[in-house]
Design an enzyme around this catalytic site. Structure first.
Site, PDB file in Angstrom:
ATOM      1  N   ASN A  88       0.802  -1.228   0.000  1.00 29.17           N
ATOM      2  CA  ASN A  88       0.000   0.000   0.000  1.00 29.17           C
ATOM      3  C   ASN A  88       0.832   1.274   0.000  1.00 29.17           C
ATOM      4  OD1 ASN A  88      -1.771  -2.083   1.993  1.00 29.17           O
ATOM      5  ND2 ASN A  88      -2.889  -1.113   0.318  1.00 29.17           N
ATOM      6  N   LYS A 131       0.137  -1.028  12.000  1.00 27.64           N
ATOM      7  CA  LYS A 131      -0.192  -2.385  11.543  1.00 27.64           C
ATOM      8  C   LYS A 131       1.069  -3.135  11.115  1.00 27.64           C
ATOM      9  CE  LYS A 131      -3.910  -2.927   9.136  1.00 27.64           C
ATOM     10  NZ  LYS A 131      -4.902  -2.890   8.010  1.00 27.64           N
ATOM     11  N   LYS A 176       2.079 -13.355  -2.493  1.00 28.49           N
ATOM     12  CA  LYS A 176       3.029 -12.514  -3.214  1.00 28.49           C
ATOM     13  C   LYS A 176       4.377 -12.484  -2.500  1.00 28.49           C
ATOM     14  CE  LYS A 176       3.553  -8.141  -2.632  1.00 28.49           C
ATOM     15  NZ  LYS A 176       3.407  -6.666  -2.549  1.00 28.49           N
ATOM     16  N   HIS A 196       1.270  -4.633 -10.482  1.00 31.10           N
ATOM     17  CA  HIS A 196       1.717  -4.466 -11.864  1.00 31.10           C
ATOM     18  C   HIS A 196       1.434  -5.720 -12.687  1.00 31.10           C
ATOM     19  CE1 HIS A 196       3.772  -0.763 -10.811  1.00 31.10           C
ATOM     20  NE2 HIS A 196       4.468  -1.387  -9.889  1.00 31.10           N
TER      21      HIS A 196
END
Length: 292
Positions: A88, A131, A176, A196
């Protein structure tokens, strides 16, 4: 001459997921490990074929350089934490957050035992600091408790599926991140899918569209799951030749010298099996105009 010089420069390395990746001059064959077989969740969806992937890679490598894995000098924890920090946010911000964290804390043990507020301050520029701090410190504490040291170097000896199982038990670590560790640090071919790669796969028709999924599920007894980064990861990993996964992933994700530099979120990538275009313009022209 300009395009040729750019290729030479990009072959030296790149930036992917906030991680500086070096380029090997000569690839050394990886040590043999147990072969893991990935099956596509989109039964009967044949794209991309291996021939199409090889052709696309050949054309991309002409512009951005083929990427070859070098011997990783990073600690695996560096890659794991760096990838967590890349979530993010941009590569630039996550790399800054990682660099500041390493600057303020001399070891991962120091991060493990630090006050959460101190870690949050170090990584604040990367966003979601509370977080991400909780995820990182919980992981470090678990490793130390289970193994007596704050390290993940044991992953280098594991096969692809074992790396996924070991990492994905930690909150904040998904497919990922596990695939990136396999690619960058463990010599396990694994086609990691980030924003991407996910976008390019949808644009190229290498994953089903929502209309194709709805049509298939209406007629088939083997329904396709939702089209997400995780399901597209499983599909591409099953269809890509192992020997191209490292190079293709880096070309598609390198934000300093790869395809994202000239084909961003607002651009449209197209490949007809012979030529690559970005917004209807030949890739070579777009790369030359970008002055990479």
């Amino acid at each position: 001459m300009k395009a040729k010089k750019a290729v030479v420069k990009r072959q030296k390395g790149g930036m992917s997921h906030g991680i500086k990746v070096s380029q090997a001059v000569v690839s050394k064959p990886a040590k043999s490990k147990r072969k893991n077989v990935t099956r596509s969740p989109f039964h009967g969806f044949g794209q991309p074929g291996a021939k199409e992937v090889r052709q696309l890679h050949r054309l991309l490598a002409k512009q951005f350089g083929e990427r070859r894995p070098g011997k990783s000098k990073r600690q695996i924890l560096d890659t794991v934490v760096g990838t967590i920090l890349s979530q993010n946010t941009t590569n630039t911000n996550s790399h800054r957050a990682f660099s500041e964290l390493k600057k303020r804390f001399p070891s991962w043990d120091a991060v493990r035992t630090a006050r959460p507020a101190a870690v949050q301050q170090a990584i604040r520029c990367g966003g979601l600091a509370p977080k991400k701090t909780r995820w990182i410190q919980t992981m470090l504490k678990t490793l130390h408790k289970e193994r007596g040291k704050t390290s993940m170097e044991f992953l280098r000896k594991l096969d692809k599926d074992s790396v996924h199982a070991e990492l994905e038990r930690f909150q904040g670590v998904g497919k990922k991140t596990s695939a990136i560790i396999n690619l960058f640090d463990c010599n396990n071919p694994d086609m990691a899918v980030d924003t991407h790669v996910f976008r390019f796969a949808l644009q190229l028709g290498w994953a089903p569209s929502e209309k194709q999924r709805a049509r298939h599920n209406k007629a088939s007894s083997q329904p396709w799951p939702a089209i997400t980064r995780d399901t597209v990861y499983a599909h591409l990993d099953a269809n890509f030749p192992d020997n191209l996964k490292y190079s293709m992933h880096l070309i598609l994700t390198d934000t300093e010298g790869g395809l994202p530099v000239v084909c961003g979120a607002r651009n449209q990538l197209h490949f007809d099996g012979r030529a690559i275009t970005v917004d209807g313009k030949p890739l070579k022209e777009v790369v030359t105009a970008s002055d990479l």
